[in-house]
Design a protein around this motif. Structure first.
Motif, PDB file in Angstrom:
ATOM      1  N   THR A  10       0.791  -1.204  -0.168  1.00 16.63           N
ATOM      2  CA  THR A  10      -0.064  -0.101  -0.100  1.00 16.63           C
ATOM      3  C   THR A  10       0.909   1.169   0.171  1.00 16.63           C
ATOM      4  O   THR A  10       1.822   1.253   0.749  1.00 16.63           O
ATOM      5  CB  THR A  10      -0.805  -0.003   1.108  1.00 16.63           C
ATOM      6  N   VAL A  15      -1.271   4.188   4.420  1.00 22.15           N
ATOM      7  CA  VAL A  15      -0.996   3.222   5.545  1.00 22.15           C
ATOM      8  C   VAL A  15      -1.903   3.709   6.867  1.00 22.15           C
ATOM      9  O   VAL A  15      -1.473   4.888   7.290  1.00 22.15           O
ATOM     10  CB  VAL A  15       0.347   3.048   5.612  1.00 22.15           C
ATOM     11  N   THR A  16      -2.776   3.109   7.340  1.00 22.40           N
ATOM     12  CA  THR A  16      -3.493   3.456   8.538  1.00 22.40           C
ATOM     13  C   THR A  16      -3.017   3.036   9.711  1.00 22.40           C
ATOM     14  O   THR A  16      -3.315   3.445  10.836  1.00 22.40           O
ATOM     15  CB  THR A  16      -5.062   3.289   8.486  1.00 22.40           C
ATOM     16  N   ASN A  17      -2.329   1.798   9.600  1.00 22.03           N
ATOM     17  CA  ASN A  17      -1.830   1.327  11.093  1.00 22.03           C
ATOM     18  C   ASN A  17      -0.638   1.997  11.619  1.00 22.03           C
ATOM     19  O   ASN A  17       0.075   2.520  10.770  1.00 22.03           O
ATOM     20  CB  ASN A  17      -1.274  -0.260  10.667  1.00 22.03           C
ATOM     21  N   PRO A  18      -0.163   1.930  12.821  1.00 16.59           N
ATOM     22  CA  PRO A  18       0.828   2.785  13.453  1.00 16.59           C
ATOM     23  C   PRO A  18       2.110   2.151  13.120  1.00 16.59           C
ATOM     24  O   PRO A  18       3.032   2.859  13.160  1.00 16.59           O
ATOM     25  CB  PRO A  18       0.577   2.637  14.987  1.00 16.59           C
ATOM     26  N   THR A  19       2.296   0.762  12.793  1.00 19.59           N
ATOM     27  CA  THR A  19       3.415   0.104  12.416  1.00 19.59           C
ATOM     28  C   THR A  19       3.067  -0.854  11.053  1.00 19.59           C
ATOM     29  O   THR A  19       2.102  -1.131  10.769  1.00 19.59           O
ATOM     30  CB  THR A  19       3.930  -0.927  13.610  1.00 19.59           C
ATOM     31  N   VAL A  20       4.366  -1.069  10.646  1.00 19.94           N
ATOM     32  CA  VAL A  20       4.303  -2.094   9.468  1.00 19.94           C
ATOM     33  C   VAL A  20       5.562  -3.171   9.793  1.00 19.94           C
ATOM     34  O   VAL A  20       6.289  -3.076  10.592  1.00 19.94           O
ATOM     35  CB  VAL A  20       4.573  -1.425   8.113  1.00 19.94           C
ATOM     36  N   ALA A  57       8.278  -4.460  14.731  1.00 21.68           N
ATOM     37  CA  ALA A  57       7.304  -3.628  13.938  1.00 21.68           C
ATOM     38  C   ALA A  57       7.971  -2.190  13.849  1.00 21.68           C
ATOM     39  O   ALA A  57       8.443  -1.620  14.740  1.00 21.68           O
ATOM     40  CB  ALA A  57       6.123  -3.785  14.833  1.00 21.68           C
ATOM     41  N   SER A  59       7.783   1.720  12.739  1.00 17.82           N
ATOM     42  CA  SER A  59       6.802   3.129  13.042  1.00 17.82           C
ATOM     43  C   SER A  59       6.323   3.794  11.758  1.00 17.82           C
ATOM     44  O   SER A  59       7.439   4.128  11.151  1.00 17.82           O
ATOM     45  CB  SER A  59       7.385   4.177  14.075  1.00 17.82           C
ATOM     46  N   VAL A  60       5.168   3.637  11.351  1.00 15.82           N
ATOM     47  CA  VAL A  60       4.909   4.288  10.106  1.00 15.82           C
ATOM     48  C   VAL A  60       5.291   5.815  10.199  1.00 15.82           C
ATOM     49  O   VAL A  60       5.631   6.450   9.254  1.00 15.82           O
ATOM     50  CB  VAL A  60       3.396   4.136   9.833  1.00 15.82           C
TER      51      VAL A  60
END
Length: 71
Positions: A10, A15-20, A57, A59-60
């Motif tokens: 994406t 990206v809406t999650n706080p981490t990837v 994880a 951080s975005v």
């Protein structure tokens, strides 16, 4: 560096999650996943991941800061 994968990611701005996970973070930072794993192990990289149940994880918000939010 161009990494060839069959996985699509994406766009970072969506990206809406706080981490990837590591693979996605490596894609956004234009690095190989193993480079990010080394950063985590040696604690000397541009980012420091958080560990969730033994997994890394990233951080975005920090990735957006490093990339200037241009992705």
């Amino acid at each position: 560096m161009n990494t060839t994968t069959n996985q699509s990611f994406t766009p970072l701005a969506q990206v809406t999650n706080p981490t990837v996970p590591t693979d996605a973070a490596a894609h956004y930072l234009n690095r190989r996943p193993q480079t990010l794993r080394a950063w985590a192990c040696l604690e000397n990289g541009a980012l420091r991941p958080i560990r969730i149940n033994g997994r890394l994880a990233w951080s975005v918000a920090e990735i957006k800061t490093l990339t200037g939010g241009t992705l």
